[in-house]
Design an enzyme around this catalytic site. Structure first.
Site, PDB file in Angstrom:
ATOM      1  N   ASP A 390      58.471  45.747   8.969  1.00 30.82           N
ATOM      2  CA  ASP A 390      59.882  45.325   9.041  1.00 30.82           C
ATOM      3  C   ASP A 390      60.027  44.025   9.771  1.00 30.82           C
ATOM      4  O   ASP A 390      59.374  43.565  10.630  1.00 30.82           O
ATOM      5  CB  ASP A 390      60.293  46.246  10.372  1.00 30.82           C
ATOM      6  N   GLY A 433      67.211  45.105   2.327  1.00 34.65           N
ATOM      7  CA  GLY A 433      67.622  44.751   1.115  1.00 34.65           C
ATOM      8  C   GLY A 433      67.803  43.238   0.674  1.00 34.65           C
ATOM      9  O   GLY A 433      68.183  42.754  -0.412  1.00 34.65           O
ATOM     10  N   ASP A 454      70.271  49.357   8.617  1.00 36.86           N
ATOM     11  CA  ASP A 454      70.024  51.041   9.033  1.00 36.86           C
ATOM     12  C   ASP A 454      71.132  51.669   9.038  1.00 36.86           C
ATOM     13  O   ASP A 454      72.386  51.157   9.057  1.00 36.86           O
ATOM     14  CB  ASP A 454      69.770  50.776  10.733  1.00 36.86           C
TER      15      ASP A 454
HETATM   16  C1  GAL Z   1      64.797  48.260  12.362  1.00 37.52           C
HETATM   17  C2  GAL Z   1      64.278  49.439  11.378  1.00 37.52           C
HETATM   18  C3  GAL Z   1      64.695  50.881  11.595  1.00 37.52           C
HETATM   19  C4  GAL Z   1      63.800  50.728  12.797  1.00 37.52           C
HETATM   20  C5  GAL Z   1      63.579  49.781  13.862  1.00 37.52           C
HETATM   21  C6  GAL Z   1      62.843  49.735  14.947  1.00 37.52           C
HETATM   22  O1  GAL Z   1      64.819  46.904  11.999  1.00 37.52           O
HETATM   23  O2  GAL Z   1      65.452  49.082  10.177  1.00 37.52           O
HETATM   24  O3  GAL Z   1      64.236  51.539  10.834  1.00 37.52           O
HETATM   25  O4  GAL Z   1      62.232  50.962  12.286  1.00 37.52           O
HETATM   26  O5  GAL Z   1      63.891  48.491  13.420  1.00 37.52           O
HETATM   27  O6  GAL Z   1      62.699  48.981  16.098  1.00 37.52           O
END
Ligand code: GAL
Length: 641
Positions: A390, A433, A454
């Site tokens: 991430d 994306g 998200d």
């Molecule tokens: C976001 C991600 C989520 C989740 C979250 C955790 O950036 O898109 O799916 O993993 O971080 O902190």
């Protein structure tokens, strides 16, 4: 009595000479108005300012925010609805765009068309006749709901006599389980094609419904692999490069089931979209080792594993500090990461975890920056089979205006490291994306990549995200999946997802038509029968897991309705009749759009029931935010896949 006289009077003389009582809607109790942000306000905008549209001020009216839905009970007493509508000037210069709709008893009576910040107010005046329920809707203009401050200025309903409209709650849809329970006889499920890398540890739990005990067997299993006849778990070492046509069998006292299972030992993994559980939306930062073990146990006990769910993936918030030699360990909630992976494996399931290429994860835990190789090795040693990577605080490392190579760099690095570990690790890119990741995700070693931010728990985005993903279908193929984020029906973080039953069915149907990775991210401790029936319908999952790996294409798109069609390996088609609008609508799938001719057997997949033979087209009335999912087959009828 007074009302009856008035009605008689109108009937005899016509409307023109009678001035019915006009009720300003701002005088009503607005507590039941549903909207995407904030609360509906009387005589002011949703931001608390005087109502102003295109420079024109209004004393009265309602300030709301898309997507907004107001149900008004009129009981046939309403004569006319009037208002001036538009985006409130308080969001001037922002990318607000909305569309107003006036709906009477499921019929669209008036539509504003697209309106943006600065568009002058549009006047509405509609005769209501005998309308019982009037619905005032503000849809977002198909670009998300950000800044969509929308006003029903001067909104009034002319009512007969003393009667008054009432803002009522949206009617509650009954949660009907459409899918029959699995039978007692065995029925094998799961992917028909499976990618794995030669020489790596192999393990796979064969998904099968039916009364236990079951006895499993396999024909054509290559040397080095062993199937446990009682548990249905295949273990061993992946054979040398090649394709192995295996026939799986399961038997109990009620019957026997067979299913083909082609092993492709080579470079590719995830030849069908990965399926499993991810804890993020369910538990956020209060996830624990115990909750993950519980999730694994529950998936087995409640039949999810029998339907094909395989991965048990920890998201953010598991990391502790690094030791002096830089090795990462779990935090106090995850005291033994290897123990956790071993536990999940002991059930025949696969284990996944999460980190960030940045110094910190999104939730502020230790990321992998400058420890990439050490972490990749450690994750493999612990035995993890899936990594979500991430972007998050990598922002602080990447240049201010990143170029394509900057977006790719951390993912290429980790992709390469994972490919060199001695186990199969599915690589899930999570960077929302950026840089059109779908064009290069596979080239940097990814097997799936999130195509947007998200999802959050917002239904309107479910249809939008599906349409967006379908637009990216050319970048979507076996082992290379566009990822629209997790399935969020049921309960999350102690909150019930605000989805109606139709919306819950739509969520799953759209994800399967897209061939999306299927990760349930709801609370495993509160999984109800209805939610489970949606997650586990084998004929719907079969659409997701079809070996061709196609994402559906959109045909016949109108403002709120569209048809999705997906070609399946056996020559049949999965078809979704979709309605993203606020009222029921007729949707027709025309054979010419689907690319079929002649009579077609149409099977309803949720009900697992043949609907009969149709020629030329298939149409249905689709409820608000609904999807009807069918399979069209010219050759065979009523055959469970
Ligand atoms: C976001 C991600 C989520 C989740 C979250 C955790 O950036 O898109 O799916 O993993 O971080 O902190």
């Amino acid at each position: 009595m007074k009302n009856i006289l008035r009605i008689l009077f109108i009937a005899l003389l016509g409307n023109a000479d009678v001035t019915a009582g006009e009720v300003p809607l701002d005088s009503l109790n607005l507590a039941n108005v549903r909207q995407g942000w904030g609360n509906a306000a009387s005589n002011k905008s949703v931001g608390g300012k005087p109502l102003t549209i295109g420079g024109q001020k209004f004393e009265r009216g309602i300030g709301t925010h898309a997507v907004s839905v107001m149900y008004l009970r009129l009981q046939g007493q309403g004569q006319r609805f009037t208002a001036s509508v538009g985006v409130d000037d308080e969001v001037a210069g922002q990318p607000a765009s909305v569309e107003f709709q006036v709906i009477g008893d499921d019929k669209v009576l008036w539509e504003s068309g697209l309106m943006k910040a600065g568009t002058p107010p549009r006047k509405v005046s509609v005769e209501l006749g005998g309308v019982k329920t009037l619905v005032l809707v503000v849809e977002d203009g198909e670009d998300g709901i950000a800044s969509d401050h929308a006003d029903w200025a001067d909104a009034r309903v002319a009512m007969l006599g003393e009667s008054r409209p009432e803002v009522i709650a949206m009617p509650v849809e009954e949660a009907v389980i459409l899918t029959p329970k699995p039978g007692l006889a065995p029925c094998l499920h799961g992917p028909k094609i499976y990618g794995c890398r030669p020489g790596h540890p192999f393990f796979y739990r064969v998904p099968c419904t039916g009364e236990r005990p079951l006895s499993y067997s396999a024909q054509g299993l290559p040397a080095g692999l062993k199937l446990d006849s009682q548990t249905g778990i295949i273990t061993g070492t992946t054979p040398e490069r090649g394709e192995y046509a295996v026939k799986l069998q399961a038997q109990n006292r009620h019957g026997k089931s067979e299913r083909r299972f082609k092993l492709v030992a080579g470079d590719k993994l995830a030849l069908t979209p990965p399926m499993g559980f991810n804890d993020w939306y369910a538990y956020l930062d209060h996830v624990t080792d115990a909750k993950m073990r519980y999730a694994a146990d529950t998936m087995i006990a409640n039949g999810m594993v029998d339907a094909g769910y395989q991965y048990v993936n920890v998201d953010d918030c598991w990391m502790g500090k690094r030791s002096a030699d830089g090795n990462l360990a779990g935090n106090e909630k995850f005291p033994d990461m290897k123990g956790l992976a071993d536990y999940i494996h002991s059930q025949g399931l696969k284990a996944g975890l999460y980190t960030s290429p940045g110094p910190k994860t999104c939730a502020g835990y230790e990321g992998s920056y400058q420890h990439e190789a050490q972490d990749a090795r450690r994750f493999a040693e612990w035995g993890f089979d899936f990594l979500k990577y991430d972007w998050c605080s990598y922002r602080s490392i990447a240049p201010n205006a990143p170029e394509l190579a900057d977006y790719q760099k951390p993912y290429r690095q980790m992709g390469d490291l994972l490919a060199h570990q001695d186990r199969d690790i599915v690589f899930n890119l999570c960077q929302y994306g950026m840089g059109d990741v779908w064009k290069w995700g596979a080239a940097v070693g990814g097997h799936a990549w999130r195509t947007s931010d998200d999802l959050g728990i917002e239904l309107n985005r479910v249809f939008q995200v599906a349409l967006k993903n379908c637009g990216l279908r050319d970048y979507h193929k076996p082992g290379e999946w566009n990822d629209p984020d997790y399935i969020q029906i049921g309960w999350f973080n102690n909150t019930k997802a605000p989805f109606t039953p139709s919306e819950s069915y739509s969520f799953m149907a759209l994800w399967c038509l897209m061939a999306a990775p299927l990760f349930y991210s709801g609370d495993m401790e509160r999984l109800d029968e209805f939610t489970l029936s949606i997650l586990c319908n084998p004929e719907v999952i079969e659409v997701d897991q079809d070996p061709l790996g196609q994402c559906a294409r959109v045909v016949d798109k109108h403002r709120f309705t569209f048809v999705l069609v997906k070609d399946l390996e056996d020559g049949s088609k999965a078809v979704g009749l979709c309605n993203s609008g606020e009222v029921a609508a007729d949707v027709a799938a025309q054979w010419k759009d689907l690319g079929v001719t002649g009579p077609q057997m149409v099977r309803d997949l949720w009900q697992e029931k043949d609907l009969g033979e149709f020629t030329g087209h298939f149409s249905r009335r689709i409820p608000r935010h609904g999807v009807v999912l069918v399979r069209l087959n010219a050759k065979e009828t009523g055959k469970r896949p």
